[in-house]
Write a protein that holds these residues in place. Structure first.
Motif, PDB file in Angstrom:
ATOM      1  N   GLU A   1      46.926   1.736   3.503  1.00 37.43           N
ATOM      2  CA  GLU A   1      47.179   0.637   4.439  1.00 37.43           C
ATOM      3  C   GLU A   1      46.299  -0.571   4.121  1.00 37.43           C
ATOM      4  OE1 GLU A   1      46.781   2.542   8.234  1.00 37.43           O
ATOM      5  OE2 GLU A   1      48.933   3.033   8.314  1.00 37.43           O
ATOM      6  N   ARG A   2      45.093  -0.312   3.646  1.00 38.11           N
ATOM      7  CA  ARG A   2      44.253  -1.433   3.213  1.00 38.11           C
ATOM      8  C   ARG A   2      44.865  -2.094   1.978  1.00 38.11           C
ATOM      9  NH1 ARG A   2      37.782  -1.234   1.571  1.00 38.11           N
ATOM     10  NH2 ARG A   2      37.651  -3.421   0.913  1.00 38.11           N
ATOM     11  N   ALA A   3      45.396  -1.281   1.061  1.00 35.33           N
ATOM     12  CA  ALA A   3      46.047  -1.840  -0.134  1.00 35.33           C
ATOM     13  C   ALA A   3      47.254  -2.692   0.260  1.00 35.33           C
ATOM     14  CB  ALA A   3      46.465  -0.713  -1.075  1.00 35.33           C
ATOM     15  N   LEU A   4      47.972  -2.254   1.285  1.00 34.94           N
ATOM     16  CA  LEU A   4      49.108  -3.046   1.763  1.00 34.94           C
ATOM     17  C   LEU A   4      48.637  -4.368   2.348  1.00 34.94           C
ATOM     18  CD1 LEU A   4      51.250  -0.203   3.341  1.00 34.94           C
ATOM     19  CD2 LEU A   4      52.105  -1.909   1.706  1.00 34.94           C
ATOM     20  N   ASP A   5      47.533  -4.347   3.065  1.00 33.93           N
ATOM     21  CA  ASP A   5      46.997  -5.590   3.631  1.00 33.93           C
ATOM     22  C   ASP A   5      46.626  -6.581   2.532  1.00 33.93           C
ATOM     23  OD1 ASP A   5      47.284  -4.622   6.184  1.00 33.93           O
ATOM     24  OD2 ASP A   5      45.209  -3.925   6.353  1.00 33.93           O
TER      25      ASP A   5
ATOM     26  N   LEU B   1      49.279  -7.333  -8.212  1.00 29.86           N
ATOM     27  CA  LEU B   1      50.270  -6.273  -8.383  1.00 29.86           C
ATOM     28  C   LEU B   1      49.675  -5.084  -9.122  1.00 29.86           C
ATOM     29  CD1 LEU B   1      53.527  -8.259  -9.247  1.00 29.86           C
ATOM     30  CD2 LEU B   1      52.904  -7.173  -7.083  1.00 29.86           C
ATOM     31  N   LEU B   2      48.805  -5.359 -10.089  1.00 30.68           N
ATOM     32  CA  LEU B   2      48.144  -4.267 -10.801  1.00 30.68           C
ATOM     33  C   LEU B   2      47.202  -3.515  -9.860  1.00 30.68           C
ATOM     34  CD1 LEU B   2      47.866  -2.933 -13.584  1.00 30.68           C
ATOM     35  CD2 LEU B   2      45.905  -4.421 -14.004  1.00 30.68           C
ATOM     36  N   ASP B   3      46.521  -4.235  -8.999  1.00 27.34           N
ATOM     37  CA  ASP B   3      45.646  -3.588  -8.010  1.00 27.34           C
ATOM     38  C   ASP B   3      46.457  -2.668  -7.092  1.00 27.34           C
ATOM     39  OD1 ASP B   3      43.487  -4.975  -9.053  1.00 27.34           O
ATOM     40  OD2 ASP B   3      43.630  -6.594  -7.580  1.00 27.34           O
ATOM     41  N   ALA B   4      47.646  -3.113  -6.708  1.00 26.08           N
ATOM     42  CA  ALA B   4      48.502  -2.294  -5.848  1.00 26.08           C
ATOM     43  C   ALA B   4      48.953  -1.029  -6.576  1.00 26.08           C
ATOM     44  CB  ALA B   4      49.714  -3.101  -5.400  1.00 26.08           C
TER      45      ALA B   4
END
Length: 427
Positions: A220-224, A193-196
């Motif tokens: 979009e990569r972060a969503l993946d 979650l912190l990475d997001a």
């Protein structure tokens, strides 16, 4: 402070105190000043220092601009704090020696920064962020292993607050450096979650560089890589990324991707209550604000949608001031698109009433990727509706977008209609 200014400041302090239903004794105690000094300030018998005005504004819970009255003053003070912030960050991987407060005090200081950021109190953030960041960097390098994740979360949150100031006040290089430190620190927490959250904030560097296609790929990569939406926090995290991706795609002119991301954000927004999750406001109200922003970014036939939303909805008062102000700024853009400058003027006044520092920063200060000063959420390619205009006694001498010129009317108090120049008439 001149006698005239002292009287004006005193009247504002007295007015805000009465609006807050506080006695002079109560306000003086809350601000940490002597009641006799407050009485003299309210009468205009003595001036108030910057420190005293800051304390009074904090005790009253209002923006210091409501007391000071000088619209340029807060912006210049924020920029005066930038060198101290930059100096702290220069040695992020080898911080200087110094004291470190207990974890609960660091947590409180970080929460204050986040609250001020969401409330668009950027001057307070700018003044407190350098010291807190220096302390958190020392803590991260010296903390025992069982506290590393907690301190990392605090450092990322404090960096985010500092970044809001740098980004909105036209320091893209400093903003990018802060985001790099967030990316450097986040893996220590081993928290998806912190990475997001870091990816959400990192999108600012792509907005500033107008590299929207690359920004969309990053999001979009972060969503993946983000957690599946199984609970409130994960739904809010993914929903915020989808909202960000929708606006990014809109700036790129990719309408199909933008609409798809906004629909996905909508499905998640209606499964959570409006609130602040991982430092980001998300929920049904935030979704509407982003829909307005997206409609304006896409332009053309999408703009009437923004106007339609505004006819039936206003931001709730419990929505963070920063987000409420953004709604009115985006609405002003839509109204200019539609050839409604008077309504846009009223929307900018509403934005300023909600969050003076945020509105000035968003409309007047930031820089694009080529170093050209343009409004942050008004792209250089935005259509000019009405055609380019000027004013008989304009303060601003540099070329500005339509929204920037309209903001000049707001800050100068000119209620009348602008006059078109001969050049504009020919166009």
């Amino acid at each position: 402070m001149s006698v005239e200014t002292a009287h004006a400041v005193g009247r504002r302090v007295a007015y805000q105190r009465r609006m807050a239903r506080l006695t002079q004794e109560q306000l003086a105690a809350a601000a940490g000043i002597h009641v006799g000094s407050l009485r003299k300030i309210e009468r205009g018998a003595r001036g108030a220092s910057e420190t005293v005005l800051d304390a009074l504004a904090a005790a009253l819970g209002v923006d210091v601009l409501r007391l000071h009255g000088n619209r340029e003053h807060a912006s210049s003070r924020v920029r005066d704090e930038m060198p101290a912030l930059s100096a702290v960050l220069a040695g992020f991987d080898w911080p200087d020696e110094g004291p470190v407060r207990p974890l609960h005090q660091l947590r409180k200081g970080t929460a204050n920064l986040a609250e001020w950021r969401l409330g668009a109190q950027y001057l307070r953030v700018a003044r407190q962020a350098p010291g807190l960041l220096a302390e958190l960097l020392r803590a991260l390098h010296t903390a025992p292993g069982n506290e590393t994740a907690q301190i990392t979360h605090l450092l990322v949150s404090a960096c985010r607050s500092a970044d809001a100031v740098a980004y909105k006040y036209g320091a893209p290089d400093l903003s990018a450096r802060i985001i790099d430190i967030m990316r450097w620190a986040a893996p220590r927490a081993e928290n998806a979650l912190l990475d997001a959250t870091v990816a959400y904030v990192r999108a600012e560097t792509f907005f500033a560089a107008q590299a929207h296609a690359a920004g969309l790929r990053m999001l979009e990569r972060a969503l993946d890589e983000s957690p599946a939406p199984r609970d409130t926090r994960t739904r809010a995290s993914r929903g915020a990324l989808h909202m960000r991706a929708a606006v990014m795609a809109g700036r790129d002119g990719n309408s199909s991707s933008a609409i798809d991301h906004m629909e996905r954000a909508g499905l998640l927004a209606h499964q959570v209550a409006e609130g602040v999750y991982q430092g980001t406001a998300f929920g049904p109200a935030s979704l509407i604000v982003h829909k307005v922003s997206l409609s304006v970014s896409l332009g053309g036939d999408h703009v009437p949608r923004a106007l339609e939303i505004s006819r039936n909805w206003t931001p709730p008062t419990d929505l963070p001031a920063e987000r409420r102000s953004s709604f009115y700024i985006e609405l002003a853009r839509a109204q200019l698109w539609a050839g409604l400058p008077d309504q846009a003027f009223d929307s900018l006044k509403a934005a300023r009433h909600v969050a003076p520092q945020h509105t000035r920063a968003m409309v007047d200060a930031p820089v694009d990727g080529a170093g050209i000063r343009v409004p942050l959420y008004v792209g250089a390619s935005d259509p000019v509706r009405p055609p380019p205009i000027t004013y008989r006694r304009g303060r601003h001498r540099r070329p500005r977008t339509a929204l920037g010129r309209l903001w000049g009317r707001v800050v100068s108090g000119r209620e009348g209609h602008p006059v078109r120049t001969e050049t504009a008439a020919k166009r």
